[in-house]
Motif scaffolding. Structure first.
Motif, PDB file in Angstrom:
ATOM      1  N   PHE A   1      -7.324   8.726  -6.794  1.00  0.00           N
ATOM      2  CA  PHE A   1      -7.130   7.242  -7.362  1.00  0.00           C
ATOM      3  C   PHE A   1      -8.405   6.371  -6.923  1.00  0.00           C
ATOM      4  CE2 PHE A   1      -3.253   9.405  -6.091  1.00  0.00           C
ATOM      5  CZ  PHE A   1      -2.170   9.078  -7.161  1.00  0.00           C
ATOM      6  N   LYS A   2      -8.784   5.738  -8.179  1.00  0.00           N
ATOM      7  CA  LYS A   2      -9.916   4.842  -7.924  1.00  0.00           C
ATOM      8  C   LYS A   2      -9.516   3.415  -8.600  1.00  0.00           C
ATOM      9  CE  LYS A   2     -14.692   4.312  -8.750  1.00  0.00           C
ATOM     10  NZ  LYS A   2     -16.070   4.924  -9.517  1.00  0.00           N
TER      11      LYS A   2
ATOM     12  N   PHE B   1      -5.853   1.856 -12.444  1.00  0.00           N
ATOM     13  CA  PHE B   1      -6.501   2.891 -11.606  1.00  0.00           C
ATOM     14  C   PHE B   1      -7.084   4.113 -12.326  1.00  0.00           C
ATOM     15  CE2 PHE B   1      -3.785   0.930  -8.328  1.00  0.00           C
ATOM     16  CZ  PHE B   1      -4.398   1.145  -7.175  1.00  0.00           C
TER      17      PHE B   1
ATOM     18  N   GLN C   1       0.553   2.847 -11.385  1.00  0.00           N
ATOM     19  CA  GLN C   1      -0.898   3.448 -11.775  1.00  0.00           C
ATOM     20  C   GLN C   1      -1.812   2.638 -12.616  1.00  0.00           C
ATOM     21  OE1 GLN C   1       0.016   7.635 -13.366  1.00  0.00           O
ATOM     22  NE2 GLN C   1       2.101   7.128 -12.869  1.00  0.00           N
TER      23      GLN C   1
ATOM     24  N   VAL D   1      -3.172   4.136  -0.984  1.00  0.00           N
ATOM     25  CA  VAL D   1      -3.412   3.431  -2.415  1.00  0.00           C
ATOM     26  C   VAL D   1      -3.088   1.854  -2.414  1.00  0.00           C
ATOM     27  CG1 VAL D   1      -3.126   3.444  -4.878  1.00  0.00           C
ATOM     28  CG2 VAL D   1      -3.175   5.570  -3.519  1.00  0.00           C
TER      29      VAL D   1
ATOM     30  N   THR E   1       0.735  -1.165   0.070  1.00  0.00           N
ATOM     31  CA  THR E   1      -0.013  -0.177   0.034  1.00  0.00           C
ATOM     32  C   THR E   1       0.937   1.366  -0.140  1.00  0.00           C
ATOM     33  OG1 THR E   1      -1.914  -1.238   1.219  1.00  0.00           O
ATOM     34  CG2 THR E   1      -1.753   1.250   1.226  1.00  0.00           C
TER      35      THR E   1
END
Length: 439
Positions: free
Chosen positions: A431-432, A418, A415, A381, A373
């Motif tokens: 960020f999703k 995301f 990345q 994230v 993470t």
């Protein structure tokens, strides 16, 4: 522990269709363009003779060269001006049209630079380019910028010297030098730039500040025509889009294999808002140079072990860059992180056949890796294993974090999958987790 699955995501390219509009971009208008993987069959740089491991090694070398360029931009020699842009070995390509009538160009699109420039006639000393070279005399909307104009003041490394042919015409001229001594010199001008979009609605930008390069040489590829800056500075494409996108853009990077031609998406304006379940946000920090997008890294957690980042109290200690492959960290912290990962991985350790990455394992169904993470300020994230272990050979995977002697860079492997949103007005990065193949 999580089961490892691999994905080969390297550099990416931004590709948009070509359209022309006589109208200005509408306020808060949303539109989307395609992102094309550098090594996708749809990319002009695609080499069918290369195997995935060769493409990866090339991407890693480009990633480290890019990191050196960023470091140089913070401390330029007084005798050798440096600029925050990449050569044609950069990570994105973008198709736009310049002028009236529209003239198509394909240029490196770079989130780590600002100025939009292309090779122009007359070419005093241009690098080889396969596509036709832009002739400013053919555009009815092309205008040179004077040395006293505000547009000239907004561009770095400019001068006002005698015009071509010895005439002092007062034209603002730019001079950009790369870290590898590649360069571009030419006139600062304004012209209409037109973007295409996947919804078929053209976006035209009259009076866009551009550089018309008459002297360009170095490590440029003949498939590119110049460079499109997507950074945070005053003459970047993002800033010049202005109110039409409300300071917002986002992208979702598709994990691509060598056999895939799926595209990623870059969104602007109202289509670039990142929200909903799973979304986390961290502040964008304003620092010099304003080209870069800075975040604050507080720690990285490996399994249940939190490793505090040295200098975590310093705001804006990491740059996010979709053109850098690896996530790059200072050597001491990278060593500490790698040791923590190695302590909990279940698998047979082997060497990287390319002698580039230092923590590698034999790929097998029994290989288990820890959860990692990234602890940004206000945003945790959680990465997928494919974000931090990459396949470098048929039976070898390696930890995809590298070293940098200066500041940290959050690369594109971390990345992928995301939806990542930049909001330069609210000053936040979002960020999703997402399946980018379905975006």
């Amino acid at each position: 522990m999580a089961s490892l699955f691999s994905s080969t995501l390297f550099s990416l390219f931004l590709l948009s269709s070509l359209f022309l509009s006589n109208a200005n971009a509408e306020p808060e208008r949303g539109f989307t363009v395609d992102l094309i993987h550098r090594d996708s069959p749809r990319s002009p740089f695609y080499n069918p003779a290369e195997v995935p491991s060769q493409r990866l090694r090339n991407a890693l070398r480009r990633s480290m060269n890019r990191a050196v360029r960023f470091t140089n931009s913070f401390g330029p020699s007084p005798n050798t001006p440096q600029a925050d842009i990449t050569s044609s070995k950069g990570e994105y390509l973008m198709n736009v049209s310049i002028g009236s009538p529209p003239f198509p160009i394909m240029a490196i699109a770079d989130t780590g630079s600002d100025l939009i420039w292309m090779q122009c006639k007359p070419c005093e000393d241009c690098y080889s380019q396969k596509a036709p070279i832009f002739d400013p005399k053919s555009s009815s909307t092309y205008k040179k910028v004077s040395c006293t104009a505000r547009q000239c003041q907004a561009v770095d490394q400019t001068s006002c010297s005698s015009g071509r042919g010895g005439l002092n015409n007062g034209t603002c001229q730019y001079s950009i030098v790369y870290g590898d001594q590649s360069h571009s010199n030419g006139d600062v001008a304004v012209d209409t730039l037109t973007l295409g979009s996947t919804d078929g609605r053209p976006v035209a930008l009259p009076n866009t500040v551009i550089g018309c390069g008459h002297d360009n040489a170095g490590t440029f590829d003949d498939k590119g025509s110049g460079l499109i800056g997507l950074g945070g500075g005053s003459v970047s494409l993002i800033t010049q889009l202005g109110n039409s996108i409300g300071g917002k853009f986002s992208y979702c990077l598709v994990p691509l294999s060598s056999k895939s031609d799926l595209t990623s998406k870059m969104n602007f304006g109202s289509k670039a808002i990142v929200s909903g379940t799973g979304t986390v946000s961290t502040p964008l920090v304003k620092k010099d140079p304003d080209t870069f997008y800075y975040m604050t890294l507080e720690a990285i957690t490996v399994g249940g072990k939190r490793l505090d980042f040295p200098g975590s109290k310093e705001e804006g200690n990491m740059i996010i860059d979709s053109g850098t492959t690896l996530t790059l960290l200072p050597p001491d912290f990278h060593s500490k992180l790698e040791t923590a990962v190695a302590a909990v991985v279940k698998g047979k350790r082997v060497s990287d056949p390319g002698n580039f990455l230092t923590l590698c394992y034999q790929m097998s169904s029994d290989l288990k890796v820890p959860t990692i993470t990234i602890n940004f300020k206000g945003a945790d994230v959680k990465l997928d294993p494919s974000n931090y272990f990459i396949q470098v050979a048929d039976d070898v995977v390696c930890f995809a974090f590298g070293e940098t002697d200066d500041f940290a860079i959050y690369g594109n492997l971390s990345q992928m999958n995301f939806l990542i949103g930049y909001d330069t007005v609210s000053k936040k990065m979002s960020f999703k987790p997402a399946d980018c193949t379905k975006m």
